[in-house]
Design a protein around this motif. Structure first.
Motif, PDB file in Angstrom:
ATOM      1  N   GLU A  13     -76.140   6.075  39.686  1.00 38.40           N
ATOM      2  CA  GLU A  13     -75.380   6.747  40.940  1.00 38.40           C
ATOM      3  C   GLU A  13     -74.908   6.038  41.864  1.00 38.40           C
ATOM      4  O   GLU A  13     -75.467   5.792  43.198  1.00 38.40           O
ATOM      5  CB  GLU A  13     -76.503   7.729  41.476  1.00 38.40           C
TER       6      GLU A  13
ATOM      7  N   LYS B  42     -68.771   3.554  39.984  1.00 37.35           N
ATOM      8  CA  LYS B  42     -68.121   4.452  39.098  1.00 37.35           C
ATOM      9  C   LYS B  42     -66.696   4.288  39.202  1.00 37.35           C
ATOM     10  O   LYS B  42     -65.920   4.484  38.347  1.00 37.35           O
ATOM     11  CB  LYS B  42     -68.565   5.945  39.712  1.00 37.35           C
TER      12      LYS B  42
ATOM     13  N   SER C  97     -68.028  13.575  35.129  1.00 37.71           N
ATOM     14  CA  SER C  97     -69.406  12.674  35.544  1.00 37.71           C
ATOM     15  C   SER C  97     -70.522  13.526  35.343  1.00 37.71           C
ATOM     16  O   SER C  97     -70.593  14.669  35.848  1.00 37.71           O
ATOM     17  CB  SER C  97     -69.041  12.194  36.893  1.00 37.71           C
TER      18      SER C  97
ATOM     19  N   THR D 121     -72.905  12.853  37.328  1.00 40.17           N
ATOM     20  CA  THR D 121     -73.600  12.621  38.519  1.00 40.17           C
ATOM     21  C   THR D 121     -74.634  13.606  38.899  1.00 40.17           C
ATOM     22  O   THR D 121     -74.364  14.802  38.506  1.00 40.17           O
ATOM     23  CB  THR D 121     -72.725  12.454  39.608  1.00 40.17           C
TER      24      THR D 121
ATOM     25  N   LEU E  85     -73.570  13.200  43.652  1.00 40.44           N
ATOM     26  CA  LEU E  85     -72.496  12.429  44.656  1.00 40.44           C
ATOM     27  C   LEU E  85     -71.227  13.459  44.637  1.00 40.44           C
ATOM     28  O   LEU E  85     -71.150  14.265  43.556  1.00 40.44           O
ATOM     29  CB  LEU E  85     -71.978  11.166  43.689  1.00 40.44           C
TER      30      LEU E  85
ATOM     31  N   LEU F  18     -65.391  11.244  43.903  1.00 40.49           N
ATOM     32  CA  LEU F  18     -65.213  10.511  42.750  1.00 40.49           C
ATOM     33  C   LEU F  18     -63.852  10.711  42.194  1.00 40.49           C
ATOM     34  O   LEU F  18     -63.244   9.998  41.389  1.00 40.49           O
ATOM     35  CB  LEU F  18     -66.358  11.227  41.846  1.00 40.49           C
TER      36      LEU F  18
ATOM     37  N   HIS G 266     -73.201  18.108  35.048  1.00 37.21           N
ATOM     38  CA  HIS G 266     -74.543  17.551  35.378  1.00 37.21           C
ATOM     39  C   HIS G 266     -75.608  18.178  34.078  1.00 37.21           C
ATOM     40  O   HIS G 266     -75.891  19.452  34.279  1.00 37.21           O
ATOM     41  CB  HIS G 266     -75.018  17.969  36.567  1.00 37.21           C
TER      42      HIS G 266
END
Length: 799
Positions: free
Chosen positions: A96, A101, A120, A122, A125, A130, A146
């Motif tokens: 993270e 990234k 992503s 993540t 974030l 991003l 996620h």
């Protein structure tokens, strides 16, 4: 909406999450390229190879079958980035760090397919930030995806859009995740920690805050915040150990850094004692020491006052235990508020502050209350979401109590409840016409994506008024054990046979019902699906068996076993196709029913096995017979058709060791199902698919298989070979004398009885052999002791 086809995927990052995401993609039959940094020493793919080796050792297993590992290809960023051009889905799952990234996105961008979805993993974030690290032409195909740990088993996946994400891409991805990977998808807002972690971590922080405020021990709190209040067995502090104390601290730090305006911001801190543990390297389960630790066989817990570990006790006061037993939620919460006991006050406080937080933050973290509640169920294992719990306890009464505590300065934050909470006439946030959206100031219905039409009975929230299977459809036949019904709007010609017994155990009433229902279906229906919500069936009703043994009714027991065999044969030789829709446990007799169906449709998480040896018995509902028949069929198709033993040996081991397949793929590998059977990743689609399978078989002119009448068996030769194995195991102390007797009985049943090897018998002969052996074992005091112990403790007895 265009259909998403993922012929190949890539996962960037072979850490704990990345490797397990790759494993679950492989479970679904998707070839995966798993990337990581090139190793500085040895083979350049060393980091990924180590991660792949680790997948084989993890428990619970991330792989549905070891064979799935071959679908994962090791790669590194130095040599293999061109492989990305052949990938339809690219999931980034590195640490993270926004800068890391962004650096990686710059590396991969020139190699991406023009149509690939990039996502992503993540955990919190900003997705919008991003997205800025990717070229403009990629941004419409970029979003958050996620997964929760472990990815194979946790149902929740949060999908997070950026301002530039294409809406059709999100719909296609949600559809694919739902059906192909079996996930419960929540469209999360692009806020720190998204939905589940935002609420779940706040809940943990609230527990930590009130643990100190009320002077409770960590083990005491875990006793209070586990199954007693509808939370997982790991409760709060054990969950922190499992997640990793450093990981928890990182997520808390994310909230601290990114949510400065949150009214609860002062509580987004890692307690000093937790910081001290992390500094000492006591990170929880991964270091074998955290809030809890194991010393020999003893579980110990950190005692802050003593600054040392002590034996974990975790006792709930009788007064509080009595309150938690109250079935009426309104009475339970009123009693908690009224009690002066610190444990009761603690429970009210943690619920109150979570209710308060969810109400205030709903508009910022989720589209609607249903999404928030399902996220907590699917991501944190709560039996009910916070809004469901609040609504069940009486919306207005709880709102009034929370408001009073806010006014009295007893809550963790002083912010008032939102106006919508106390609107006149409000009885909750979930209604039959939708769930409340604080953002939209209206009730929002379910997703209209076509994939959800495959879920005939989707998971519902309290107050939604969703129909339950047991009260749905048209009843065609019913007794005390089963219900035969149909859904005319889906297919009036396919019956659904559901067991009504607790845990779907198979007793006389179920056996009678199965036989009668199938006979009726043969004259009035085109097919039958055996389906009910998990578990499929945990085996014979041992309580009935124990009662008959105590009364010395072995003649009655033999007749019951005969009826069981007749029920299995009825399923197998029905004049209409019988499809078993399997989810969860199908043990003992449940497994035998599965084996005798014309076809099986199985959820990936199906745990199937012939476990009778655990109570000193052998399969006698046709299980031994069926494997003897199949061994003869397998041998006939081999180069040595007279050599039965090679086909019987793995089956014998499975039965003698009471092995349970731990995935639908293993169910096939163990021989309980056929390679042509269907595996579904989303259990909510089982009934929809099974009805269509039964319809397809019926429309194709289904006819039952011919009764097997000329079956070669291994006889005494096979029994003697098994005996040699068992004698060595007994003399080596690996099995007891009674284990030997039970295993030898299984060998006799599989080999067709004490007759000459190569003799040919029929199915009636085989089921007679297994029935007699079964009843003989029932008369043995050692088996009776095993049955008694299982009923009393739920665990097998080794005697």
């Amino acid at each position: 909406m265009n259909k998403l086809i993922v012929k190949k995927a890539a996962v960037l990052g072979a850490g704990v999450m990345g490797a397990q995401i790759a494993a679950h993609l492989a479970n679904a039959g998707v070839p995966v390229v798993l990337f990581d940094l090139a190793a500085k020493e040895g083979p350049k793919n060393g980091i990924v190879n180590k991660a792949l080796d680790g997948l084989k050792k993890l428990d619970p297993a991330p792989l549905a079958s070891r064979d799935k590992l071959q679908l994962i290809e090791a790669a590194n960023y130095d040599e293999h980035l061109p492989l990305l051009a052949g990938c339809d889905l690219v999931i980034e799952a590195i640490a993270e760090r926004m800068d890391w990234k962004n650096d990686l996105y710059a590396k991969i961008a020139p190699h991406l397919s023009a149509t690939a979805i990039v996502a992503s993993n993540t955990s919190g974030l900003s997705m919008a930030a991003l997205a800025q690290g990717l070229p403009e032409n990629v941004q419409p195909r970029f979003c958050g995806i996620h997964f929760f740990n472990p990815p194979r088993y946790m149902h929740l996946v949060e999908v997070i859009a950026t301002p530039g994400t294409d809406a059709a891409t999100l719909d296609a991805l949600e559809t694919w995740l739902t059906s192909r990977l079996g996930k419960g998808v929540i469209r999360a807002l692009d806020t720190p920690n998204f939905v589940a972690n935002r609420i779940g971590v706040f809940s943990i922080l609230a527990v930590m805050h009130h643990t100190q405020a009320f002077g409770l021990g960590f083990d005491e709190v875990d006793a209070l915040t586990g199954p007693k209040i509808g939370r997982p067995k790991s409760a709060t502090y054990r969950t922190a150990d499992v997640v990793g104390l450093d990981t928890l601290a990182h997520v808390v730090k994310t909230m601290q850094d990114t949510l400065p305006d949150d009214p609860w911001h002062a509580h987004f801190v890692t307690p000093a004692w937790l910081q001290a543990l992390i500094a000492q390297g006591a990170l929880g389960q991964k270091t074998r020491c955290g809030i809890f630790r194991k010393q020999g066989k003893e579980i110990q817990v950190l005692d802050l006052a003593a600054r040392d570990y002590r034996t974990s006790a975790g006792e709930i006061a009788e007064e509080v235990a009595a309150i938690l037993k109250l079935r009426n939620p309104a009475e339970q919460f009123a009693a908690l508020r009224a009690s002066a006991h610190p444990q009761a006050q603690f429970l009210w406080a943690i619920f109150r502050d979570v209710f308060h937080y969810c109400a205030v933050q709903l508009e910022n973290v989720a589209d609607n209350a249903r999404d928030l509640d399902l996220a907590m169920r699917w991501g944190f294992g709560w039996t009910q979401g916070p809004f469901e719990t609040w609504q069940a306890a009486g919306w207005a009464e709880i709102a009034e109590a929370v408001a009073a505590d806010i006014a009295a300065g007893q809550t963790m934050a002083a912010v008032p409840l939102p106006a919508w909470v106390t609107e006149s006439g409000r009885a909750g946030v979930h209604t039959p016409f939708g769930s409340w959206s604080a953002r939209g100031k209206r009730y929002v219905g379910r997703s209209s994506l076509p994939v959800y039409q495959r879920q005939l009975f989707p998971e519902s929230v309290l107050g939604e008024g969703a129909s339950r299977p047991e009260k749905s459809g048209e009843t065609l036949f019913e007794n005390d054990g089963v219900r035969l019904w149909c859904l005319p709007a889906v297919d009036a010609g396919i019956g659904i046979l559901s067991f009504k017994s607790k845990m779907h155990t198979i007793g006389d009433e179920v056996l009678d019902g199965v036989i009668a229902a199938v006979r009726q279906a043969e004259t009035t229906l085109d097919g039958v699906v055996v389906w009910h919500e998990a578990p499929f069936a945990v085996g014979a009703n041992l309580a009935q068996v124990s009662e008959a043994i105590a009364a010395g009714q072995f003649d009655v027991l033999e007749k019951t076993v005969e009826k069981f065999q007749r029920a299995s044969q009825t399923l197998k030789y029905a004049q209409v196709p019988v499809v078993a829709a399997v989810q969860g446990m199908a043990l003992g007799g449940g497994c035998e029913f599965v084996m005798h169906a014309a076809k099986r449709v199985m959820a990936l998480e199906s745990y199937v096995g012939l476990v009778e040896a655990g109570v000193g018995l052998i399969p006698a509902g046709g299980g031994c017979k069926e494997f003897a028949v199949r061994a003869a069929q397998w041998a006939a198709q081999s180069a040595t058709p007279t050599e039965l033993f090679n086909f019987l040996q793995p089956v014998f081991t499975t039965i003698a060791m009471a092995k349970v397949a731990k995935s639908a793929q293993e169910v096939i590998d163990f021989g309980f199902a056929r390679p042509t059977d269907s595996i579904l990743f989303n259990a909510h689609e089982l009934l929809w698919v099974a009805i269509r399978e039964a319809r397809a078989l019926a429309d194709a002119g289904y006819a039952p298989p011919p009764m097997a009448r000329d079956i070669p068996v291994a006889g005494r030769t096979g029994i003697a070979t098994f005996e040699m194995m068992l004698v060595n195991m007994k003399e080596g102390g690996m099995i007891s004398a009674h284990d030997y007797k039970v295993a030898r009985s299984a060998a006799v049943a599989l080999c067709g009885g004490e007759i000459e090897g190569g003799s040919r018998v029929d199915e009636e002969w085989l089921i007679t052999v297994e029935r007699r052996l079964f009843v003989d074992l029932l008369k043995d005091p050692m088996t009776q002791a095993r049955i008694k112990h299982m009923l009393e403790t739920g665990k097998p007895l080794r005697n």
